[in-house]
Design a protein around this motif. Structure first.
Motif, PDB file in Angstrom:
ATOM      1  N   VAL A 269      26.319 -18.417 -17.398  1.00 10.27           N
ATOM      2  CA  VAL A 269      25.395 -18.829 -18.487  1.00 10.27           C
ATOM      3  C   VAL A 269      26.059 -18.421 -19.973  1.00 10.27           C
ATOM      4  O   VAL A 269      26.740 -17.301 -19.935  1.00 10.27           O
ATOM      5  CB  VAL A 269      24.160 -17.661 -18.481  1.00 10.27           C
ATOM      6  N   LYS A 270      26.103 -19.460 -20.898  1.00  9.56           N
ATOM      7  CA  LYS A 270      26.752 -19.079 -22.060  1.00  9.56           C
ATOM      8  C   LYS A 270      26.240 -18.118 -22.930  1.00  9.56           C
ATOM      9  O   LYS A 270      24.626 -18.239 -23.027  1.00  9.56           O
ATOM     10  CB  LYS A 270      26.854 -20.382 -22.736  1.00  9.56           C
ATOM     11  N   ALA A 271      26.786 -17.306 -23.619  1.00  3.31           N
ATOM     12  CA  ALA A 271      26.292 -16.301 -24.494  1.00  3.31           C
ATOM     13  C   ALA A 271      25.683 -16.916 -25.812  1.00  3.31           C
ATOM     14  O   ALA A 271      26.047 -17.988 -26.131  1.00  3.31           O
ATOM     15  CB  ALA A 271      27.280 -15.401 -24.850  1.00  3.31           C
ATOM     16  N   LEU A 272      24.572 -16.106 -26.397  1.00  5.71           N
ATOM     17  CA  LEU A 272      24.071 -16.584 -27.523  1.00  5.71           C
ATOM     18  C   LEU A 272      25.167 -17.070 -28.664  1.00  5.71           C
ATOM     19  O   LEU A 272      25.108 -18.035 -29.239  1.00  5.71           O
ATOM     20  CB  LEU A 272      23.246 -15.692 -27.930  1.00  5.71           C
ATOM     21  N   ALA A 273      26.042 -16.210 -28.655  1.00  4.35           N
ATOM     22  CA  ALA A 273      27.096 -16.214 -29.666  1.00  4.35           C
ATOM     23  C   ALA A 273      27.746 -17.498 -29.692  1.00  4.35           C
ATOM     24  O   ALA A 273      28.174 -18.055 -30.502  1.00  4.35           O
ATOM     25  CB  ALA A 273      27.956 -14.937 -29.753  1.00  4.35           C
TER      26      ALA A 273
ATOM     27  N   ARG B 166      15.141 -22.050 -23.634  1.00  2.00           N
ATOM     28  CA  ARG B 166      15.893 -23.142 -23.118  1.00  2.00           C
ATOM     29  C   ARG B 166      17.215 -22.750 -22.422  1.00  2.00           C
ATOM     30  O   ARG B 166      18.194 -23.609 -22.500  1.00  2.00           O
ATOM     31  CB  ARG B 166      16.151 -24.295 -24.047  1.00  2.00           C
ATOM     32  N   GLN B 167      17.121 -21.395 -21.892  1.00  4.73           N
ATOM     33  CA  GLN B 167      18.431 -21.210 -21.439  1.00  4.73           C
ATOM     34  C   GLN B 167      18.943 -21.821 -20.305  1.00  4.73           C
ATOM     35  O   GLN B 167      20.253 -21.868 -20.283  1.00  4.73           O
ATOM     36  CB  GLN B 167      18.386 -19.487 -20.849  1.00  4.73           C
ATOM     37  N   GLN B 168      18.398 -22.711 -19.626  1.00  3.75           N
ATOM     38  CA  GLN B 168      18.688 -23.626 -18.607  1.00  3.75           C
ATOM     39  C   GLN B 168      19.688 -24.777 -19.291  1.00  3.75           C
ATOM     40  O   GLN B 168      20.697 -25.144 -18.351  1.00  3.75           O
ATOM     41  CB  GLN B 168      17.729 -24.342 -18.001  1.00  3.75           C
ATOM     42  N   ASP B 169      19.557 -24.993 -20.582  1.00  2.36           N
ATOM     43  CA  ASP B 169      20.521 -25.897 -21.123  1.00  2.36           C
ATOM     44  C   ASP B 169      21.728 -25.237 -21.523  1.00  2.36           C
ATOM     45  O   ASP B 169      22.778 -26.005 -21.657  1.00  2.36           O
ATOM     46  CB  ASP B 169      19.886 -26.200 -22.439  1.00  2.36           C
ATOM     47  N   TYR B 170      22.107 -24.100 -21.255  1.00  5.81           N
ATOM     48  CA  TYR B 170      23.259 -23.475 -21.642  1.00  5.81           C
ATOM     49  C   TYR B 170      23.795 -22.609 -20.225  1.00  5.81           C
ATOM     50  O   TYR B 170      24.425 -21.700 -20.337  1.00  5.81           O
ATOM     51  CB  TYR B 170      23.041 -22.334 -22.832  1.00  5.81           C
ATOM     52  N   THR B 171      23.350 -23.358 -19.185  1.00  7.71           N
ATOM     53  CA  THR B 171      23.548 -22.554 -17.912  1.00  7.71           C
ATOM     54  C   THR B 171      24.485 -23.671 -17.225  1.00  7.71           C
ATOM     55  O   THR B 171      24.233 -24.848 -16.971  1.00  7.71           O
ATOM     56  CB  THR B 171      22.409 -22.196 -17.173  1.00  7.71           C
TER      57      THR B 171
END
Length: 623
Positions: free
Chosen positions: A361-365, A259-264
């Motif tokens: 893109v927001k990092a996972l952390a 779901r990386q697009q949600d954090y982009t």
């Protein structure tokens, strides 16, 4: 008028903007401005069409408003087709009223100037940041709703015109000074009274009731002595919130990857525009720009869009989903690049790409904890639904008890005490659960348990399987069980009759001037004088203000009851004027004025409807 309009909108939250301004545009004739007609209309008002799209938007808006207002109760009402049809009819009725008001405003020449439109936009809190107009926020908000700035301005013009009409109608009623003084004197009037109380409880103790009277009353009022249908229920409750599952770092990483697009944050572009009404004007502006002309100065001088012109053409940062198609197709790729002439629905545009913010893109952390909570929730829901299926199968395969379902669920069934339709245990107070209990399908012959219910899901990710343990049908209570209750009722009736007859006799003596002797013989005396206000809500106060005015040195008399049901003789000795504070008088006058204004506005709408030609289309009944 503009001050009043601003005063009615004082919240910067976007949903309030939708509720107070934008949605009301959709409920007026603006929908027709934005959407074309294909003949499938909801209604025609004096030949002017209300489209299906307008009605669907209005219906959706009202449905959302009621859902927010009613909460869980709305879920129950939404399943009622008649209720939803009623909302639809109300939405269409409101659209028709607003169409009529818009037409009437045009007929009498009401208008909103361009300066008023600008002022309304610039001072709208929803479009401000730190108390100042924010053009980026403004364009983003109206863009999300499918508006260009000219379209929004036109919609706002119609809305403010209608509000001006409403204000002109409701602001004309007034109360004259002498009328206000007379009314205030009447409301503030005071009455000096004395009371004699005939205690019904003392009389009730002296009453007697025969067995025959009790039996007759019972036969005539059997329907008042019914034991309600009663149930005892065993149930198993499943709750997703109690089914938390462990979450690993790999689970979190997998969620993030999928779901990386949600954090982009997508690429954002900043544009400036100059809008003209004709292509010739646009070409002149473009020629001037190509010769080195100052974009901001030309925008302020030449642009037909008052909002962007005020900011030198700047329309702020735009993400792809709110960027107009005309700008997307302009081929602007480099900072400072000018477009050619762009033909649009609002005229002709020259655009310049001022700046670019690359995709981020927001990092996972940064989102780790948020994702962990979501994964935990998703796993709990997944386990909950899987368990639902297993419990439902177990309850269906073993219909003689909940034992198998208990074993699969891993919890013991709970058994309630006896309850009726009117006192359902709070844990089972859901419409779907109550329907299963009360529809009779789970009760066997003679009130014995029949079968287990299917799984019943309710709001909040909870589910129930239940079984009727015991059942008692509605039944008449035997005479012996209600004899004491009937005795008390009959004694009370006899007491009331005796007390009222006694009071009527004493009243006649008082009016004949023989009251002192009659009261003395009865062992009764008037109490001390007290002052009652016209605003009193109790029965004695209201009765006192229905008595005729007393003659000189001669009270007027009447009969009433107190809060305990005692019969009371009233002696009205004197009527005197009271004083109403000026603030209270003004509040009273304002309330009367507002009420009269509402009546006047309702009469206006009624007349407009009476004279209008309203034709309903197929979309009025569509689902």
């Amino acid at each position: 008028m503009m001050d009043n309009l601003r005063a009615s909108s004082n919240n910067v939250v976007f949903k309030v903007l939708l509720g107070l301004i934008i949605l009301s545009f959709v409920l007026t004739g603006v929908g027709g401005y934005l959407t074309g007609s294909n003949g499938d209309y909801a209604a025609k008002v004096n030949g002017q069409e209300i489209s299906r799209a307008q009605l669907e938007r209005a219906f959706s808006s009202e449905r959302s408003r009621q859902q927010q207002m009613l909460g869980e109760q709305f879920s129950q009402l939404a399943g009622n087709e008649g209720y939803m049809q009623q909302i639809r009819r109300q939405s269409l009725s409101k659209l028709i009223d607003e169409q009529l008001l818009d037409q009437y405003a045009k007929d009498i020449g009401l208008a909103i100037s361009d300066d008023q439109i600008k002022q309304a936009i610039f001072t709208q809190p929803a479009f401000q940041t730190n108390g100042k107009f924010d053009n980026t926020k403004y364009l983003s908000m109206i863009g999300n709703l499918g508006f260009f700035s000219d379209q929004y301005a036109e919609a706002l013009r119609k809305q403010l015109t209608t509000q001006q009409l409403i204000q002109s109608v409701t602001g004309t009623d007034f109360v004259l000074g002498n009328e206000a003084d007379s009314l205030a004197a009447l409301v503030a009037q005071q009455r000096l009274v004395r009371e004699v109380t005939i205690n019904v409880n003392a009389l009730a103790a002296k009453q007697s009731v025969t067995p025959e009277e009790i039996s007759n009353y019972y036969q005539q009022h059997k329907n008042e002595f019914m034991s309600p249908e009663q149930f005892r229920v065993s149930y198993i409750k499943l709750d997703a919130a109690s089914m938390q599952q462990p979450v690993s770092e790999s689970d979190i990483q997998s969620w993030y990857d999928q779901r990386q697009q949600d954090y982009t944050q997508p690429q954002r572009d900043r544009y400036s525009i100059i809008q003209t009404k004709t292509e010739t004007e646009a070409q002149s502006v473009l020629d001037a720009l190509k010769k080195g002309g100052d974009f901001a100065a030309l925008a302020k001088e030449k642009s037909a869009d008052p909002i962007s012109a005020r900011n030198g053409g700047d329309i702020g940062w735009l993400e792809p989903d709110i960027t107009p198609d005309e700008l997307k197709g302009a081929g602007l790729k480099e900072t400072g690049q000018l477009s050619e002439i762009i033909k649009s629905s609002v005229g002709f545009i020259i655009a310049r790409l001022d700046d670019i913010q690359p995709q981020k893109v927001k990092a996972l952390a940064e989102v780790h904890d948020d994702i962990a909570a979501k994964v935990k929730r998703e796993k709990a829901i997944d386990a909950y639904y899987k368990l639902q299926i297993k419990v439902n199968d177990a309850a269906s395969n073993d219909n003689e008890s909940l034992a198998s379902a208990e074993q699969v669920a891993g919890v013991k069934a709970v058994e309630t005490s006896w309850f009726s339709h009117n006192n359902v245990p709070a844990e089972l107070n859901f419409k779907a659960v109550q329907d299963a209990i009360f529809n009779g399908s789970l009760v066997g012959q003679g009130g014995t348990p029949d079968s287990n219910s299917d799984i019943i899901t309710v709001d909040g990710d909870r589910a129930f399987v239940l079984r009727i343990s015991e059942h008692k049908p509605e039944a008449e209570k035997p005479l012996a069980e209600v004899s004491a209750q009937i005795t008390d009722t009959l004694k009370q009736q006899k007491t009331q009759q005796q007390a009222k007859a006694w009071a009527e006799k004493l009243l006649a003596e008082l009016k004949a001037g023989k009251g002192d002797e009659a009261l003395k013989a009865a062992g009764l005396t008037f109490g001390t004088q007290q002052t009652l206000a016209h605003t009193g809500q109790d029965a004695l106060s209201q009765a006192a203000f229905t008595l005729p005015l007393p003659a000189a040195d001669k009270p007027s008399y009447g009969i009433s009851e107190d809060a305990q049901g005692n019969v009371v003789l009233l002696a009205l000795d004197k009527v005197q004027s009271g004083n109403m504070p000026e603030a209270q008088k003004q509040a009273m006058v304002q309330g009367i004025t507002q009420n009269n204004a509402q009546l006047a506005f309702a009469a206006l709408l009624g007349n407009l409807r009476k004279e209008a030609k309203i034709k309903y289309g197929a979309a009025a009944q569509a689902q």
